[in-house]
Design a protein around this motif. Structure first.
Motif, PDB file in Angstrom:
ATOM      1  N   MET A   1      48.153  26.500  30.720  1.00  0.00           N
ATOM      2  CA  MET A   1      46.718  26.630  30.464  1.00  0.00           C
ATOM      3  C   MET A   1      46.096  27.478  31.546  1.00  0.00           C
ATOM      4  O   MET A   1      46.325  27.239  32.734  1.00  0.00           O
ATOM      5  N   LEU A   2      45.359  28.489  31.147  1.00  0.00           N
ATOM      6  CA  LEU A   2      44.617  29.302  32.110  1.00  0.00           C
ATOM      7  C   LEU A   2      43.138  29.077  31.842  1.00  0.00           C
ATOM      8  O   LEU A   2      42.698  29.080  30.699  1.00  0.00           O
ATOM      9  N   PHE A   3      42.385  28.869  32.908  1.00  0.00           N
ATOM     10  CA  PHE A   3      40.942  28.632  32.777  1.00  0.00           C
ATOM     11  C   PHE A   3      40.220  29.736  33.545  1.00  0.00           C
ATOM     12  O   PHE A   3      40.448  29.910  34.742  1.00  0.00           O
ATOM     13  N   LEU A   4      39.395  30.472  32.834  1.00  0.00           N
ATOM     14  CA  LEU A   4      38.657  31.553  33.464  1.00  0.00           C
ATOM     15  C   LEU A   4      37.176  31.219  33.379  1.00  0.00           C
ATOM     16  O   LEU A   4      36.529  31.526  32.371  1.00  0.00           O
ATOM     17  N   PRO A   5      36.641  30.539  34.394  1.00  0.00           N
ATOM     18  CA  PRO A   5      35.273  30.020  34.256  1.00  0.00           C
ATOM     19  C   PRO A   5      34.234  31.125  34.102  1.00  0.00           C
ATOM     20  O   PRO A   5      33.261  30.952  33.385  1.00  0.00           O
ATOM     21  N   SER A   6      34.429  32.241  34.781  1.00  0.00           N
ATOM     22  CA  SER A   6      33.393  33.274  34.663  1.00  0.00           C
ATOM     23  C   SER A   6      33.963  34.510  33.995  1.00  0.00           C
ATOM     24  O   SER A   6      33.718  35.634  34.419  1.00  0.00           O
ATOM     25  N   TRP A   7      34.732  34.273  32.925  1.00  0.00           N
ATOM     26  CA  TRP A   7      35.359  35.409  32.264  1.00  0.00           C
ATOM     27  C   TRP A   7      34.343  36.427  31.727  1.00  0.00           C
ATOM     28  O   TRP A   7      34.519  37.628  31.938  1.00  0.00           O
ATOM     29  N   PRO A   8      33.256  36.006  31.068  1.00  0.00           N
ATOM     30  CA  PRO A   8      32.351  37.011  30.494  1.00  0.00           C
ATOM     31  C   PRO A   8      31.808  37.965  31.542  1.00  0.00           C
ATOM     32  O   PRO A   8      31.782  39.176  31.337  1.00  0.00           O
ATOM     33  N   THR A   9      31.404  37.426  32.681  1.00  0.00           N
ATOM     34  CA  THR A   9      30.840  38.320  33.701  1.00  0.00           C
ATOM     35  C   THR A   9      31.935  39.162  34.352  1.00  0.00           C
ATOM     36  O   THR A   9      31.739  40.348  34.618  1.00  0.00           O
ATOM     37  N   ASP A  10      33.102  38.573  34.559  1.00  0.00           N
ATOM     38  CA  ASP A  10      34.199  39.358  35.130  1.00  0.00           C
ATOM     39  C   ASP A  10      34.575  40.508  34.211  1.00  0.00           C
ATOM     40  O   ASP A  10      34.826  41.633  34.649  1.00  0.00           O
ATOM     41  N   TYR A  11      34.588  40.185  32.933  1.00  0.00           N
ATOM     42  CA  TYR A  11      34.978  41.198  31.938  1.00  0.00           C
ATOM     43  C   TYR A  11      33.963  42.333  31.927  1.00  0.00           C
ATOM     44  O   TYR A  11      34.330  43.511  31.962  1.00  0.00           O
ATOM     45  N   LEU A  12      32.678  41.971  31.931  1.00  0.00           N
ATOM     46  CA  LEU A  12      31.651  43.010  31.904  1.00  0.00           C
ATOM     47  C   LEU A  12      31.680  43.828  33.184  1.00  0.00           C
ATOM     48  O   LEU A  12      31.446  45.027  33.167  1.00  0.00           O
TER      49      LEU A  12
ATOM     50  N   ASP B   1      39.255  29.653  27.828  1.00  0.00           N
ATOM     51  CA  ASP B   1      40.437  28.787  27.896  1.00  0.00           C
ATOM     52  C   ASP B   1      41.577  29.398  27.104  1.00  0.00           C
ATOM     53  O   ASP B   1      41.449  29.663  25.914  1.00  0.00           O
ATOM     54  N   LEU B   2      42.667  29.591  27.776  1.00  0.00           N
ATOM     55  CA  LEU B   2      43.823  30.221  27.158  1.00  0.00           C
ATOM     56  C   LEU B   2      44.995  29.260  27.245  1.00  0.00           C
ATOM     57  O   LEU B   2      45.307  28.754  28.319  1.00  0.00           O
ATOM     58  N   VAL B   3      45.635  28.999  26.128  1.00  0.00           N
ATOM     59  CA  VAL B   3      46.796  28.103  26.132  1.00  0.00           C
ATOM     60  C   VAL B   3      48.044  28.924  25.882  1.00  0.00           C
ATOM     61  O   VAL B   3      48.099  29.695  24.926  1.00  0.00           O
ATOM     62  N   LEU B   4      49.025  28.770  26.723  1.00  0.00           N
ATOM     63  CA  LEU B   4      50.312  29.430  26.516  1.00  0.00           C
ATOM     64  C   LEU B   4      51.373  28.348  26.398  1.00  0.00           C
ATOM     65  O   LEU B   4      51.445  27.454  27.241  1.00  0.00           O
ATOM     66  N   ASP B   5      52.158  28.436  25.357  1.00  0.00           N
ATOM     67  CA  ASP B   5      53.296  27.522  25.250  1.00  0.00           C
ATOM     68  C   ASP B   5      54.459  28.183  25.961  1.00  0.00           C
ATOM     69  O   ASP B   5      55.036  29.151  25.469  1.00  0.00           O
ATOM     70  N   ILE B   6      54.801  27.658  27.160  1.00  0.00           N
ATOM     71  CA  ILE B   6      55.829  28.344  27.939  1.00  0.00           C
ATOM     72  C   ILE B   6      57.177  27.667  27.818  1.00  0.00           C
ATOM     73  O   ILE B   6      58.086  27.949  28.588  1.00  0.00           O
ATOM     74  N   THR B   7      57.314  26.784  26.817  1.00  0.00           N
ATOM     75  CA  THR B   7      58.609  26.133  26.632  1.00  0.00           C
ATOM     76  C   THR B   7      59.687  27.177  26.391  1.00  0.00           C
ATOM     77  O   THR B   7      59.579  27.984  25.467  1.00  0.00           O
ATOM     78  N   GLY B   8      60.674  27.198  27.237  1.00  0.00           N
ATOM     79  CA  GLY B   8      61.792  28.099  27.015  1.00  0.00           C
ATOM     80  C   GLY B   8      61.596  29.503  27.527  1.00  0.00           C
ATOM     81  O   GLY B   8      62.473  30.340  27.357  1.00  0.00           O
ATOM     82  N   VAL B   9      60.454  29.810  28.120  1.00  0.00           N
ATOM     83  CA  VAL B   9      60.309  31.157  28.665  1.00  0.00           C
ATOM     84  C   VAL B   9      60.156  31.153  30.176  1.00  0.00           C
ATOM     85  O   VAL B   9      60.222  32.196  30.794  1.00  0.00           O
ATOM     86  N   GLU B  10      59.931  29.945  30.754  1.00  0.00           N
ATOM     87  CA  GLU B  10      59.585  29.953  32.178  1.00  0.00           C
ATOM     88  C   GLU B  10      60.738  30.466  33.042  1.00  0.00           C
ATOM     89  O   GLU B  10      60.506  31.031  34.105  1.00  0.00           O
TER      90      GLU B  10
END
Lengths: 266, 531
Positions: free
Chosen positions: B1-12, B102-111
């Protein structure tokens, strides 16, 4: 004034040029055609042919002539005929029509229609298609002349066709003859159709008058009147009157005509 | 799970580096202008999401404010999420709390590809932080727990053995609860998850609803929570990463050819072939370009697949933009089907139809699938319905079954053109025609062949269904499908077709729409050209 010596040299030079130009396809065609019986010969593949007709309203006739030849080129390995036309030109001439192809004697499922948006794509598609060993013929319907379709482009297509053994047909319209490297150039005109048995007023089997403007396939003949029959192209002019359809002996009993008319065969 | 609290402003700010530091985005909520997103600097100075814009400006006079463009941000975040599929094929955007962040990555088997879970988390976080994104992350056995740790704890890896114990100390808001539920729990004196867990479930359910229990179970892994991956799952793919980003199209195509060989070897091992191939190009600046090619037949011929992509590349027309470079290329196969190994060579039958299908594939990938067509015959006696053009790739060549051989023209006009016809007597054979401004004296004619409308295909019934007029402010509903057919009209039901020939031998197919003797005069059209 040329001396005979000069004439000989000129002839020799012409032969050399012919060798340089390498038109083996046409030379081979001539040999084969000479061996054929009379009537319109079945031209082998590998040729670049242009079929000119005066106006787009004759488009049906010129397509018929091209398909009549293409049908003879189809074999078990060469299973398809490609029809190319710019998408915007369809409105003027119409598209080949499935049931019409069936009644013409051509299987519509053997035809692939390519409708590119511009001439560059059309020429690319023609080259790609003619290089394919499963294509019997490519029929490109060019309603308006285009600067991209010049001598170089047609030469390129002609070489490809000679290499692969498929035939390339250009259907073109108008009185102008832009430069091209076509081995054969036909001028086609529709001709009054054959008589229809039992119905004098109805159009019968289609007939075309074709004139060879460039190239030759047979000595001292450059003009034919052809009829499309179930068995292929028939040469009307070379048929003796007894053989022609007008006087052909019917193999079955002629039914009596209507009572208020005289019987025409009695 | 990646959490980017200020993604909109960072992106802009990445799009426009000139934006000044305390930055807030506002949007119109319930008639008032409220803060929708804030950056780290503004948060530090006390600006909160949901605050009134006027209050925020009063608090921090030098605040830079912009109106929030939600569609732009959502599309940007979707691209951002797709780009993360270079870490794991299963990436989902979690929209419970916010549409982005909020971004969810299923990393089963890739880590293991990154050297373990901790190393992978570090890689993902550092590469985002290098681009000035504020980001926190957590690796946990469940989505709920990963969300809780990434939002309310340091970035860390939580093993499943330690999960229950570590969750105890987190605040109840980490359970993805509604604000009212958090407030109720606070009134009850329950501030941590551990405290909630000790209460009886029945009482909690009665007071706070089932959703609290579901969230609790999801965090602890007693209920499986499903994620919806953004990109379709592919079973067979091959990928290649580049130490230095590549930008030239030729390099991309060379890589695609390389991957096609790898992928086709794997397909061959499984006895499979595919009809669709997709090329994903991962740009370093968080964007994914996708190109797809299709094949009429199931194939696993790498040279054919590579040729299709190189033809597809001819038709890009501005779609291809390498930006700052491409650091990963992935080739995926879909529409798989069994393709048993077949003997080619000495005893193979030379079937031209395979060559034709491959030719059609090549031409479709360059000219577009709608430019390469075949004719499909339909059982209808209406000439314009009896045949239609379908993409060649959708219709393999087969010997068609044709109905009775009717006398039909070799060319049909796309739509019938009106002509003027005169006949000696009203119902007699046509004698004179004016078409496209020229006169034709018709010397022969045969007909009529009368064709009636297909009464079973009347459009009247469909056209009776009128869509409801839209409420003000509501998006209008597109009307239901209506075939473009005239209404049932007794007088306009029949066409009489004639085959006519003029004196120079041109043969046409004309028809008369309507009958003589009615209120309106019949109209003549030219519909086709005979050979």
């Amino acid at each position: 004034m040329q001396t005979p010596n000069q004439q000989q040299r000129l002839a020799a030079l012409r032969d050399v040029i012919a060798d340089i130009e390498r038109k083996p396809a046409l030379a081979e065609t001539r040999q084969r055609v000479a061996a054929d019986a009379d009537g319109f010969p079945l031209l082998p593949g590998g040729l670049l042919q242009e079929i000119y007709t005066d106006e787009p309203r004759n488009a049906g006739a010129s397509l018929g002539f091209a398909l009549a030849q293409a049908k003879g080129l189809m074999t078990k390995q060469r299973v398809a005929v490609l029809y190319l036309q710019l998408a915007r030109d369809t409105k003027g001439t119409g598209m080949p029509y499935g049931p019409g192809l069936v009644s013409f004697g051509f299987d519509p499922s053997a035809m692939v229609f390519i409708r590119p948006a511009n001439m560059g794509d059309l020429l690319w598609a023609a080259e790609e298609a003619i290089a394919c060993r499963a294509v019997a013929a490519v029929v490109a319907d060019i309603v308006r002349p285009h600067k991209n379709l010049d001598f170089t482009a047609s030469r390129r297509l002609g070489l490809r066709a000679a290499q692969s053994g498929g035939s390339m047909f250009f259907l073109r319209y108008g009185a102008q003859r832009p430069a091209s490297a076509a081995q054969l150039r036909w001028h086609l005109m529709p001709s009054a159709s054959a008589a229809k048995p039992y119905d004098d007023h109805a159009p019968g089997a289609p007939r075309w008058q074709v004139r060879l403007e460039r190239g030759s396939i047979r000595k001292e003949q450059a003009q034919w009147v052809l009829e499309w029959t179930k068995h292929g192209l028939a040469d009307i002019a070379s048929q003796s009157p007894e053989q022609s359809l007008f006087g052909a002996a019917l193999s079955r009993a002629v039914p009596a005509q209507l009572a208020d008319r005289l019987s025409q065969t009695a | 799970m990646l959490f980017l609290p200020s993604w909109p402003t960072d992106y802009l700010r990445r799009r426009d580096p000139g934006l000044k530091a305390p930055l807030a985005l506002y949007e119109r909520i319930k008639g008032g202008l409220r803060i929708g997103a804030v950056d780290a600097e503004a948060t530090r100075r006390g600006i909160r999401q949901g605050q009134n814009l006027a209050d925020a400006r009063a608090l921090v006079p030098e605040l830079t404010t912009l109106e929030m463009d939600r569609p732009l941000l959502e599309a940007g975040f979707a691209d951002f999420a797709d780009w993360h599929s270079n870490a794991s094929p299963m990436v989902a955007v979690l929209q419970d709390a916010c549409a982005f962040g909020d971004l969810v990555l299923d990393i089963t088997g890739v880590e293991h590809l990154f050297g373990g879970e901790a190393a992978m988390l570090r890689t993902l976080l550092t590469r985002l932080r290098a681009l000035d994104y504020t980001v926190a992350g957590a690796v946990a056995p469940t989505i709920g727990a990963a969300w809780a740790f990434s939002h309310f704890a340091r970035s860390q890896v939580v093993e499943s053995a330690a999960l229950a114990e570590r969750l105890e100390d987190l605040p109840v808001a980490a359970l993805r609860l509604a604000e009212s539920q958090v407030a109720t729990l606070a009134q009850m004196g329950l501030t941590t998850i551990g405290a909630v867990r000790q209460r009886s479930r029945k009482a909690l359910q009665a007071r706070l609803g089932q959703s609290l229990l579901v969230r609790l179970d999801q965090a602890y892994g007693q209920v499986v929570e499903r994620m919806t991956p953004r990109l379709p799952q592919v079973d067979y793919h091959a990928e290649r990463r580049f130490a230095d980003p590549i930008g030239l199209l030729d390099d991309v195509l060379a890589a695609a050819q390389d991957l096609a060989i790898q992928l086709c070897l794997r397909l061959e091992g499984a006895g499979l072939g595919a009809q669709s191939f997709h090329l994903f190009l991962y740009r370093v600046d968080h964007k994914v370009m996708t190109f797809s090619v299709n094949s009429a037949r199931v194939t696993r011929d790498p040279s054919h697949v590579a040729a299709l992509f190189s033809h597809r590349a001819e038709r890009l027309a501005g779609e291809y933009d390498a930006g700052f470079g491409i650091d990963m290329v992935r080739l995926a196969a879909s529409s798989l089907d069994a393709a048993p190994a077949s003997q080619v060579g000495a005893f193979a039958e030379d079937d031209g139809r395979i060559d034709i299908d491959q030719l059609n594939d090549r031409m479709s990938s360059r000219l577009g699938p709608l430019a390469v067509l075949r004719m499909q015959m339909i059982e209808s006696h209406l000439p314009e319905r009896a045949a239609r053009l379908v993409p060649a790739q959708a219709m393999a060549q087969e010997a068609g079954t044709h109905g009775p051989a009717l006398n039909r023209p070799l060319r049909l006009l796309p739509e019938p053109e009106p002509v003027r016809i005169s006949a000696e007597v009203p119902d007699g054979l046509p004698a004179l025609m004016i078409w496209r401004g020229s006169r034709y004296r018709l010397v022969r004619a045969a007909g009529p062949e009368r064709l009636g409308a297909e009464w079973w295909r009347s459009g009247a019934r469909l056209e009776l269904v009128q869509p409801r007029p839209p409420e003000p402010g509501e998006r209008p509903v597109p009307p239901p499908y209506q075939p473009n057919l005239p209404l049932h009209d007794q007088a306009m039901l029949t066409r009489d077709y004639y085959r006519v020939e003029d004196e120079t031998g041109r043969r046409f197919w004309v028809f008369r729409h309507g009958l003589y003797g009615g209120p309106d005069l019949p109209v003549w059209y030219l519909h086709g050209l005979f050979q």
